[in-house]
Write an enzyme that holds these catalytic residues in place. Structure first.
Site, PDB file in Angstrom:
ATOM      1  N   GLY A  38      83.605  34.699  63.966  1.00  0.00           N
ATOM      2  CA  GLY A  38      82.665  34.770  62.853  1.00  0.00           C
ATOM      3  C   GLY A  38      81.228  34.766  63.330  1.00  0.00           C
ATOM      4  O   GLY A  38      80.917  35.069  64.487  1.00  0.00           O
ATOM      5  N   GLY A  39      80.352  34.352  62.418  1.00  0.00           N
ATOM      6  CA  GLY A  39      78.926  34.338  62.721  1.00  0.00           C
ATOM      7  C   GLY A  39      78.594  33.480  63.912  1.00  0.00           C
ATOM      8  O   GLY A  39      77.534  33.646  64.532  1.00  0.00           O
ATOM      9  N   GLY A  61      63.676  63.388  83.123  1.00  0.00           N
ATOM     10  CA  GLY A  61      63.229  62.147  82.481  1.00  0.00           C
ATOM     11  C   GLY A  61      63.741  60.923  83.198  1.00  0.00           C
ATOM     12  O   GLY A  61      63.103  59.869  83.185  1.00  0.00           O
TER      13      GLY A  61
HETATM   14  C1  HXC Z   1      87.468  23.226  60.009  1.00  0.00           C
HETATM   15  C2  HXC Z   1      88.981  23.957  61.564  1.00  0.00           C
HETATM   16  C3  HXC Z   1      88.301  25.182  61.673  1.00  0.00           C
HETATM   17  C4  HXC Z   1      87.165  25.382  60.869  1.00  0.00           C
HETATM   18  C5  HXC Z   1      89.971  25.222  63.015  1.00  0.00           C
HETATM   19  N1  HXC Z   1      90.006  24.046  62.409  1.00  0.00           N
HETATM   20  N2  HXC Z   1      88.951  25.952  62.575  1.00  0.00           N
HETATM   21  N3  HXC Z   1      88.556  22.986  60.748  1.00  0.00           N
HETATM   22  N4  HXC Z   1      86.778  24.378  60.070  1.00  0.00           N
HETATM   23  N5  HXC Z   1      86.438  26.509  60.944  1.00  0.00           N
HETATM   24  C6  HXC Z   1      90.955  22.972  62.617  1.00  0.00           C
HETATM   25  C7  HXC Z   1      92.346  23.327  62.158  1.00  0.00           C
HETATM   26  O1  HXC Z   1      92.501  23.024  60.791  1.00  0.00           O
HETATM   27  C8  HXC Z   1      93.187  22.401  63.026  1.00  0.00           C
HETATM   28  O2  HXC Z   1      93.133  21.107  62.473  1.00  0.00           O
HETATM   29  C9  HXC Z   1      92.425  22.373  64.319  1.00  0.00           C
HETATM   30  O3  HXC Z   1      91.113  22.785  64.004  1.00  0.00           O
HETATM   31  C10 HXC Z   1      92.987  23.320  65.356  1.00  0.00           C
HETATM   32  O4  HXC Z   1      93.144  24.580  64.756  1.00  0.00           O
HETATM   33  P1  HXC Z   1      94.511  25.401  64.865  1.00  0.00           P
HETATM   34  O5  HXC Z   1      94.445  26.466  63.809  1.00  0.00           O
HETATM   35  O6  HXC Z   1      95.677  24.477  64.855  1.00  0.00           O
HETATM   36  O7  HXC Z   1      94.369  26.010  66.320  1.00  0.00           O
HETATM   37  P2  HXC Z   1      94.806  27.441  66.829  1.00  0.00           P
HETATM   38  O8  HXC Z   1      96.194  27.768  66.355  1.00  0.00           O
HETATM   39  O9  HXC Z   1      94.557  27.422  68.291  1.00  0.00           O
HETATM   40  O10 HXC Z   1      93.812  28.481  66.121  1.00  0.00           O
HETATM   41  C11 HXC Z   1      92.424  28.431  66.393  1.00  0.00           C
HETATM   42  C12 HXC Z   1      91.656  29.371  65.451  1.00  0.00           C
HETATM   43  C13 HXC Z   1      92.048  29.029  63.958  1.00  0.00           C
HETATM   44  C14 HXC Z   1      91.987  30.824  65.789  1.00  0.00           C
HETATM   45  C15 HXC Z   1      90.175  29.145  65.720  1.00  0.00           C
HETATM   46  O11 HXC Z   1      91.922  27.625  63.759  1.00  0.00           O
HETATM   47  C16 HXC Z   1      91.156  29.731  62.991  1.00  0.00           C
HETATM   48  O12 HXC Z   1      91.363  30.914  62.684  1.00  0.00           O
HETATM   49  N6  HXC Z   1      90.215  28.993  62.399  1.00  0.00           N
HETATM   50  C17 HXC Z   1      89.314  29.530  61.421  1.00  0.00           C
HETATM   51  C18 HXC Z   1      88.339  30.484  62.042  1.00  0.00           C
HETATM   52  C19 HXC Z   1      87.321  30.933  61.068  1.00  0.00           C
HETATM   53  O13 HXC Z   1      87.576  31.840  60.245  1.00  0.00           O
HETATM   54  N7  HXC Z   1      86.222  30.215  61.055  1.00  0.00           N
HETATM   55  C20 HXC Z   1      85.095  30.487  60.177  1.00  0.00           C
HETATM   56  C21 HXC Z   1      84.271  31.540  60.873  1.00  0.00           C
HETATM   57  S1  HXC Z   1      82.943  31.998  59.937  1.00  0.00           S
HETATM   58  P3  HXC Z   1      94.333  20.074  62.635  1.00  0.00           P
HETATM   59  O14 HXC Z   1      93.906  18.919  61.813  1.00  0.00           O
HETATM   60  O15 HXC Z   1      95.543  20.769  62.122  1.00  0.00           O
HETATM   61  O16 HXC Z   1      94.420  19.773  64.090  1.00  0.00           O
HETATM   62  C22 HXC Z   1      81.691  31.294  60.711  1.00  0.00           C
HETATM   63  C23 HXC Z   1      80.453  31.544  60.008  1.00  0.00           C
HETATM   64  C24 HXC Z   1      79.266  31.160  60.813  1.00  0.00           C
HETATM   65  O17 HXC Z   1      81.785  30.695  61.705  1.00  0.00           O
HETATM   66  C25 HXC Z   1      78.129  31.720  60.080  1.00  0.00           C
HETATM   67  C26 HXC Z   1      76.856  31.461  60.748  1.00  0.00           C
HETATM   68  C27 HXC Z   1      75.772  32.080  59.980  1.00  0.00           C
END
Ligand code: HXC
Length: 518
Positions: A175-176, A408
């Site tokens: 993501g971001g 160039g």
């Molecule tokens: C809160 C999160 C989290 C998140 C993971 N976890 N991402 N908690 N916010 N963004 C937590 C999970 O619930 C889990 O908690 C633990 O972290 C480990 O994650 P898993 O999914 O079990 O690990 P894994 O299978 O290795 O997968 C990792 C991952 C997946 C690929 C990163 O967790 C994922 O897709 N997360 C979401 C990614 C995402 O879309 N993020 C938002 C991006 S947008 P428990 O309690 O079960 O251990 C963004 C915007 C920024 O970042 C903008 C800036 C301007």
């Protein structure tokens, strides 16, 4: 007595609290991290810094969200270890995301800690290194986590050009969140890491494309194809090794010169350089054979090795002084300049200039790449970046023309007219508007068409053009070339020139900032 025993109890409690917080998300999650071939956030820090040099700040920081079941939940160090330590005796500020705590996700407190570390970098003029291993913005904290990331991006921009910023991507960077590394100077990515703005599931929903996370944003894609990352590492240990080596070439900040590696350096003729250019001027050779021969201990740290491989950029030292090398690579597409090569080289020139690193340019290029695709994708805009970057650079600029310097691309590869301090040419240099055959075809088209033996006429006119321009002496007579040198003397000439340019001072017109074509 009572006071002493109270203090003892308090210290015991403190130690217990520290030990617990240092465990992050707990042993189970640490084991999972290790099983995935990754080190923990603290192990990365331990490996990165000199022994016992790390001073942590914010171990007791905790999240304070009350929504979505977060109320009262412990988040040791709020999922990011921050502080300062020394690398080879030099201070470096660090933030290291802890995937075992809510997946290293970044909430308000987490982001504030990263920013604090960055601000200390800015105030003290020390590099900032960011180990990324995170699920991105902490979903439960909503807009607070978005605002946190926004502030990190803003602070990255404040640091840009003031202190070196290096990102290591050691796990997910989705993501971001990927924009913080993108705003730093160098990205080192492990084979266990992935970077993307939208993941495979979203892509599938929006465009219908099917792709794995690895194929989308693994090191292969983000280094070879997109050029987003600069170095690929097999694992965390390797990435940390690259980061330390990179830091060793860089100054602490933009007001300092890079560290000088003491020692005695040989400045002798290297006759192997006389053999590098093939007899047949159309034949390729590997420019790295030249680069390594002019650098101390043949030591070259190449950046973006597999992206736009028709140009080679990286760091080395000459008599202990850090230099940035930008060199056409005749082995790949004859060393032609295209969109990606222009972007890659311009970015590297900008970094060197920001951090007082002299630029050595090695030229062997037939020109900018012709083609509909290149024109339609904007080679004019991208190619202009290189002209801008070299023209704006005030660090010592030394250019060596080895063979072809056509059109160039001759100008763009730090010619005298872009304010190169010194231009050398090997006797094999060919400085012309274009290759002799192409030139003959345009200038003498009518004569060739009228000739009975067209091939003979073409060859004759091409030879006339080649005799005139395909040597360095016309350019040297006009002082576009300062000296024609024997290849074996190249290191010696560059070293002497560097030495006398250490006091170089150049002023540019005062302005808020220039407008590099973007
Ligand atoms: C809160 C999160 C989290 C998140 C993971 N976890 N991402 N908690 N916010 N963004 C937590 C999970 O619930 C889990 O908690 C633990 O972290 C480990 O994650 P898993 O999914 O079990 O690990 P894994 O299978 O290795 O997968 C990792 C991952 C997946 C690929 C990163 O967790 C994922 O897709 N997360 C979401 C990614 C995402 O879309 N993020 C938002 C991006 S947008 P428990 O309690 O079960 O251990 C963004 C915007 C920024 O970042 C903008 C800036 C301007």
């Amino acid at each position: 007595m009572e006071t002493a025993s109270t203090m003892k109890a308090k210290i015991a409690e403190l130690r217990e609290r520290k030990a617990k917080a240092s465990l992050g998300g707990g042993q189970d999650k640490l084991d999972k991290q290790h099983k995935g071939g990754k080190l923990s956030a603290r192990e990365r820090i331990a490996l990165f810094f000199d022994a016992d040099s790390f001073q942590e700040s914010g171990l007791f920081a905790n999240q304070r969200c009350v929504d979505f079941g977060m109320a009262g939940k412990e988040s040791p160090a709020d999922g990011v270890i921050t502080g300062i330590g020394t690398v080879d005796g030099r201070h470096v500020n660090v933030a290291s995301q802890d995937f075992t705590v809510f997946g290293g996700s970044a909430g308000e407190v987490h982001c504030a800690k990263i920013m604090d570390s960055m601000r200390i970098s800015l105030r003290t003029g020390k590099p900032f290194v960011f180990f990324n291993d995170s699920g991105g913005a902490r979903i439960q904290e909503g807009v607070y986590s978005l605002a946190g990331y926004g502030k990190v991006f803003y602070t990255n921009t404040q640091l840009s050009g003031v202190v070196p910023q290096i990102s290591l991507i050691c796990g997910p960077c989705a993501g971001g969140a990927a924009y913080s590394p993108a705003l730093t100077d160098f990205i080192i990515m492990t084979r266990q890491a992935q970077m993307f703005i939208t993941g495979p599931q979203v892509i599938k929903q929006v465009t219908g494309e099917d792709i794995t996370a690895e194929a989308l944003g693994g090191a292969g894609s983000q280094i070879d194809r997109s050029g987003v990352a600069h170095f690929v590492a097999e694992n965390d240990e390797h990435a940390i090794g690259i980061c330390k080596r990179l830091l060793s070439f860089l100054p602490n900040n933009n007001t300092e010169d890079p560290p000088v590696l003491g020692g005695s350096y040989s400045l002798e003729a290297d006759y192997a350089l006389d053999e590098v250019i093939p007899e047949d001027s159309k034949k390729p050779y590997d420019i790295r054979d030249v680069i390594t021969k002019i650098l101390d201990f043949n030591d070259f740290l190449e950046s973006q090795e597999t992206f736009a491989p028709n140009i080679v950029v990286g760091f080395g030292r000459i008599t202990g002084l850090t230099v940035g090398i930008i060199a056409n690579q005749p082995k790949v597409y004859a060393g032609v300049l295209d969109i990606d090569a222009s972007d890659k080289a311009a970015g590297f020139v900008r970094f060197c200039n920001a951090f007082n690193i002299p630029i050595i340019t090695l030229v062997d290029t037939p020109g900018y790449l012709p083609g509909v695709d290149q024109e339609h994708r904007g080679i004019i805009r991208h190619g202009a970046k290189l002209l801008f970057a070299y023209s704006a650079a005030t660090v010592p600029k030394i250019t060596v023309i080895l063979r072809k310097a056509y059109g160039g691309a001759y100008v763009a590869m730090c010619s005298k007219d872009l304010d190169a301090d010194c231009v050398f040419a090997w006797p094999t240099a060919e400085i012309a508007v274009m290759g002799a055959e192409g030139a003959a075809e345009i200038v003498f088209r009518r004569e060739i068409e009228a000739a009975e033996d067209k091939a003979d006429a073409r060859a004759k006119f091409a030879k006339a053009y080649r005799d005139k321009f395909s040597s360095p002496y016309v350019a040297a007579a006009a002082r576009f070339v300062d000296d024609v040198i024997e290849p074996n003397q190249t290191r010696i000439h560059i070293a002497k020139t560097l030495e006398r340019l250490t006091t170089k001072r150049t002023l540019r017109p005062a302005k808020k900032h220039g407008l590099i074509p973007l």
